[in-house]
Design a protein around this motif. Structure first.
Motif, PDB file in Angstrom:
ATOM      1  N   HIS A 181     -69.950  28.257 -29.515  1.00  0.00           N
ATOM      2  CA  HIS A 181     -70.139  29.158 -30.128  1.00  0.00           C
ATOM      3  C   HIS A 181     -68.101  29.531 -29.323  1.00  0.00           C
ATOM      4  O   HIS A 181     -67.296  29.721 -28.982  1.00  0.00           O
ATOM      5  CB  HIS A 181     -70.895  30.508 -30.231  1.00  0.00           C
ATOM      6  N   ALA A 184     -65.606  27.497 -29.474  1.00  0.00           N
ATOM      7  CA  ALA A 184     -64.478  27.679 -31.010  1.00  0.00           C
ATOM      8  C   ALA A 184     -64.050  28.618 -30.043  1.00  0.00           C
ATOM      9  O   ALA A 184     -62.605  29.113 -30.708  1.00  0.00           O
ATOM     10  CB  ALA A 184     -65.474  27.846 -31.958  1.00  0.00           C
ATOM     11  N   LEU A 185     -64.522  29.629 -29.312  1.00  0.00           N
ATOM     12  CA  LEU A 185     -63.831  30.945 -28.373  1.00  0.00           C
ATOM     13  C   LEU A 185     -62.700  29.989 -27.607  1.00  0.00           C
ATOM     14  O   LEU A 185     -61.468  30.695 -27.860  1.00  0.00           O
ATOM     15  CB  LEU A 185     -64.656  31.531 -27.755  1.00  0.00           C
ATOM     16  N   GLY A 188     -59.967  28.678 -30.213  1.00  0.00           N
ATOM     17  CA  GLY A 188     -58.559  29.703 -30.322  1.00  0.00           C
ATOM     18  C   GLY A 188     -57.941  29.838 -28.938  1.00  0.00           C
ATOM     19  O   GLY A 188     -56.280  30.372 -29.222  1.00  0.00           O
ATOM     20  N   SER A 381     -59.746  33.190 -34.301  1.00  0.00           N
ATOM     21  CA  SER A 381     -60.448  31.780 -34.491  1.00  0.00           C
ATOM     22  C   SER A 381     -61.122  32.492 -33.288  1.00  0.00           C
ATOM     23  O   SER A 381     -62.180  32.131 -33.279  1.00  0.00           O
ATOM     24  CB  SER A 381     -59.417  30.087 -34.486  1.00  0.00           C
ATOM     25  N   SER A 382     -60.495  32.878 -31.940  1.00  0.00           N
ATOM     26  CA  SER A 382     -61.535  33.258 -30.870  1.00  0.00           C
ATOM     27  C   SER A 382     -62.197  34.556 -31.485  1.00  0.00           C
ATOM     28  O   SER A 382     -63.346  34.706 -30.879  1.00  0.00           O
ATOM     29  CB  SER A 382     -60.199  33.153 -30.485  1.00  0.00           C
ATOM     30  N   TYR A 384     -63.196  35.995 -34.160  1.00  0.00           N
ATOM     31  CA  TYR A 384     -64.359  35.022 -34.813  1.00  0.00           C
ATOM     32  C   TYR A 384     -65.546  34.191 -34.344  1.00  0.00           C
ATOM     33  O   TYR A 384     -66.384  34.726 -34.715  1.00  0.00           O
ATOM     34  CB  TYR A 384     -63.836  34.336 -36.574  1.00  0.00           C
ATOM     35  N   SER A 385     -64.557  33.226 -33.624  1.00  0.00           N
ATOM     36  CA  SER A 385     -66.144  32.417 -33.053  1.00  0.00           C
ATOM     37  C   SER A 385     -67.336  33.425 -32.377  1.00  0.00           C
ATOM     38  O   SER A 385     -68.149  33.345 -32.534  1.00  0.00           O
ATOM     39  CB  SER A 385     -65.273  31.941 -32.014  1.00  0.00           C
ATOM     40  N   GLN A 388     -68.984  35.629 -34.948  1.00  0.00           N
ATOM     41  CA  GLN A 388     -70.186  34.449 -35.616  1.00  0.00           C
ATOM     42  C   GLN A 388     -71.812  34.722 -35.627  1.00  0.00           C
ATOM     43  O   GLN A 388     -72.958  34.559 -35.991  1.00  0.00           O
ATOM     44  CB  GLN A 388     -70.089  33.210 -35.389  1.00  0.00           C
ATOM     45  N   SER A 436     -62.312  27.970 -36.601  1.00  0.00           N
ATOM     46  CA  SER A 436     -64.355  28.416 -36.329  1.00  0.00           C
ATOM     47  C   SER A 436     -65.054  27.819 -36.819  1.00  0.00           C
ATOM     48  O   SER A 436     -66.562  27.437 -35.985  1.00  0.00           O
ATOM     49  CB  SER A 436     -64.059  29.457 -35.919  1.00  0.00           C
ATOM     50  N   TYR A 439     -65.321  24.016 -36.144  1.00  0.00           N
ATOM     51  CA  TYR A 439     -65.135  23.383 -34.565  1.00  0.00           C
ATOM     52  C   TYR A 439     -66.921  24.235 -34.160  1.00  0.00           C
ATOM     53  O   TYR A 439     -67.204  23.843 -33.342  1.00  0.00           O
ATOM     54  CB  TYR A 439     -64.404  24.047 -33.552  1.00  0.00           C
ATOM     55  N   THR A 440     -67.791  24.931 -34.940  1.00  0.00           N
ATOM     56  CA  THR A 440     -68.819  25.283 -34.554  1.00  0.00           C
ATOM     57  C   THR A 440     -70.211  24.715 -35.503  1.00  0.00           C
ATOM     58  O   THR A 440     -71.047  24.624 -35.492  1.00  0.00           O
ATOM     59  CB  THR A 440     -69.203  26.518 -34.562  1.00  0.00           C
TER      60      THR A 440
END
Length: 530
Positions: A181, A184-185, A188, A381-382, A384-385, A388, A436, A439-440
């Motif tokens: 996570h 992905a953060l 982004g 994307s950041s 949403y990471s 998640q 995201s 990437y996760t």
């Protein structure tokens, strides 16, 4: 005597587990600060990717690259990556460097990324300073720029596999999920910072006048960010080297405690126990002495063993790779042509018009707005990471995976059917959901698969826990990352032809259709582990 054997056995296994991150013994929990430091590599990598996306086309145009060579530039790197990445993944599984298995490869690829950026952002200026003849200067500028672009793409694509394998080696299962996570953060965040930096007009600022051109300014910031991020990453979590277990056991200890298997010398730090403890220890040790460690490592890394490991990959790994290929094909179909779609379809500009014509200026304005859309994608994307973490407790990995593909498919479909500036920018947030997700979730599933396999080995009879197929986490991560290169090859080779025939609108329609097919695939064929 039995008590002494048990104490010595526990001590030896603990020592080996500390020395080797891939041992079935669970690594210790890592502080949040260490996981954040580990994720800085993704920030630096994505920052440089964003700079390349913003500047590589102007650089190639400025050196006069012929149109016939564009496909060579964009396809050479993913083809090399697709062919060689599993080799690098398998080699890192068997790397015996003192610094660890993954970090030597990460450092080497990071240096190659920096070298590639130096060539494609500064090559023209250096050649102009050294060569006066215009014809020779153009040839050398094109050559150096192409080498720089290919080298950067090659290293940036390759490095994701060792970074993920490094995380899996040194972290517990819970920390693997947290680390992904954070990856992905910061991915982004790095992309957003790179796009924002590229949107600044450096030519009219003091630093632009000092360094020469905006290309040199971007290289200065990119090199600084990349170097700092990778130094922090490489110092984040200690990585112990892969060791030969036979060297850690003296001949006096072995007959009393551990009957070593003579045919499994490298078990990533684990000790192979003989069935029913019936193997003669002296014969086992004699068998170990007759084997050359360097020769065994080379044998394990042959192309034959690599192909055997790929062919014998379990079906659920293969399905995960196919779903990853579908997802990246849909995502790249949209992202690689998105700014052109904004300029031609949304703003109705003409990229082939005269550079002082109204149509061309409108097209340029659409490209600029498209860059802001890509920035929105990175920022969301950041965000949403981070979201998640609570979402996975309610809908699980299957729900996250399915939702990412579904929202992206619907979003790109609406953009293609109803092209509008504001609705398109708003729907760019769904690109961030897909980014995201890619990437996760797949790497999270890889971690769960490996954890499940380790649990099965623990419950097997003694002597049955050998890793007979030659697969390690480095190889599995590399094969999964190979799907990105294969998607680039498919998109670069196929969509360019479709765009020439049907226009840029076909791009988002294709992306939508592929993503919706991916929805069905991740729901029906991908295996999920609770």
């Amino acid at each position: 005597m039995g008590g002494n054997v048990g104490q010595l056995g526990t001590h030896t296994c603990k020592s080996l587990a500390e020395d080797d991150p891939s041992d079935p013994v669970e690594p210790p929990r890592r502080p949040t600060g260490n996981l954040i430091m580990h994720s800085m590599a993704m920030l630096g990598r994505e920052f440089c990717y964003a700079v390349e996306a913003a500047y590589v086309t102007p650089v190639l145009l400025s050196v006069g690259l012929p149109r016939s060579l564009y496909s060579t530039v964009w396809l050479l790197s993913p083809i090399l990556g697709f062919l060689l990445q599993p080799v690098v993944g398998l080699a890192s599984d068997h790397c015996r460097a003192r610094w660890g298995r993954r970090r030597p490869y990460i450092l080497t690829l990071g240096i190659l990324m920096l070298s590639g950026m130096a060539l494609y952002l500064n090559g023209d200026a250096v050649v102009s300073a050294l060569i006066a003849d215009p014809r020779r200067k153009r040839i050398w500028a094109i050559t150096i720029t192409m080498i720089g672009v290919v080298a950067f793409d090659f290293a940036a694509d390759f490095i994701d596999g060792p970074i993920k394998a490094y995380l899996f080696d040194v972290c517990s299962h819970e920390d693997k999920e947290r680390g992904l996570h954070y990856h992905a953060l910061f991915t982004g965040l790095g992309g957003a910072l790179g796009y924002l930096l590229g949107a600044i007009d450096w030519a009219h600022l003091e630093i632009g006048r000092v360094l020469g051109t905006e290309f040199q300014v971007m290289f200065f910031f990119s090199a600084l960010v990349l170097a700092l991020c990778f130094i922090i990453h490489l110092c984040s979590i200690p990585e112990a080297p892969l060791r030969d277990v036979s060297k850690d056991i003296s001949p006096q200890q072995a007959p009393q405690d551990f009957p070593l298997s003579s045919d499994k010398m490298y078990q990533y730090g684990s000790i192979e126990k003989a069935k029913n403890h019936s193997v003669n220890p002296e014969l086992a040790l004699q068998g170990e002495k007759n084997k050359n460690p360097a020769e065994q490592t080379r044998k394990a890394m042959t192309m034959k063993s690599l192909l055997r490991a790929l062919v014998n990959m379990p079906p659920h790994y293969r399905c995960l790779c196919i779903s990853h290929l579908i997802g990246w094909t849909a995502f790249l179909s949209n992202m690689l042509f998105f700014t052109d779609f904004m300029g031609q379809i949304v703003y109705h500009g003409d990229p082939y018009g005269a550079h002082n014509s109204t149509e061309f200026l409108i097209y340029e304005r659409g490209v600029e707005v498209g860059c802001w859309g890509l920035c929105i994608n990175s920022v969301f994307s950041s965000l949403y990471s981070y979201l998640q973490k609570p979402l996975v407790t309610y809908i699980g990995l299957k729900g996250l995976y399915f939702m990412g593909y579904l929202l992206f498919g619907l979003g790109t479909g609406f953009i293609g059917l109803f092209p509008n500036v504001y609705s398109t920018l708003a729907l760019c947030t769904l690109f961030g959901v897909m980014s995201s997700t890619l990437y996760t979730v797949p790497f999270n599933l890889i971690a769960k698969y490996h954890r499940e396999e380790q649990e099965e080995k623990r419950h097997q009879a003694p002597g049955g826990g050998g890793d007979g197929d030659g697969r390690g986490q480095g190889l599995d991560c590399a094969v999964l990352t190979c799907m990105v290169q294969l998607a680039q090859i498919l998109v670069g080779g196929g969509l360019g032809f479709l765009v020439n025939k049907a226009g840029s609108v076909i791009v988002v329609i294709t992306a939508s259709a592929v993503a919706l097919v991916g929805c069905c695939f991740v729901a029906l064929f991908v295996r999920y582990v609770d």
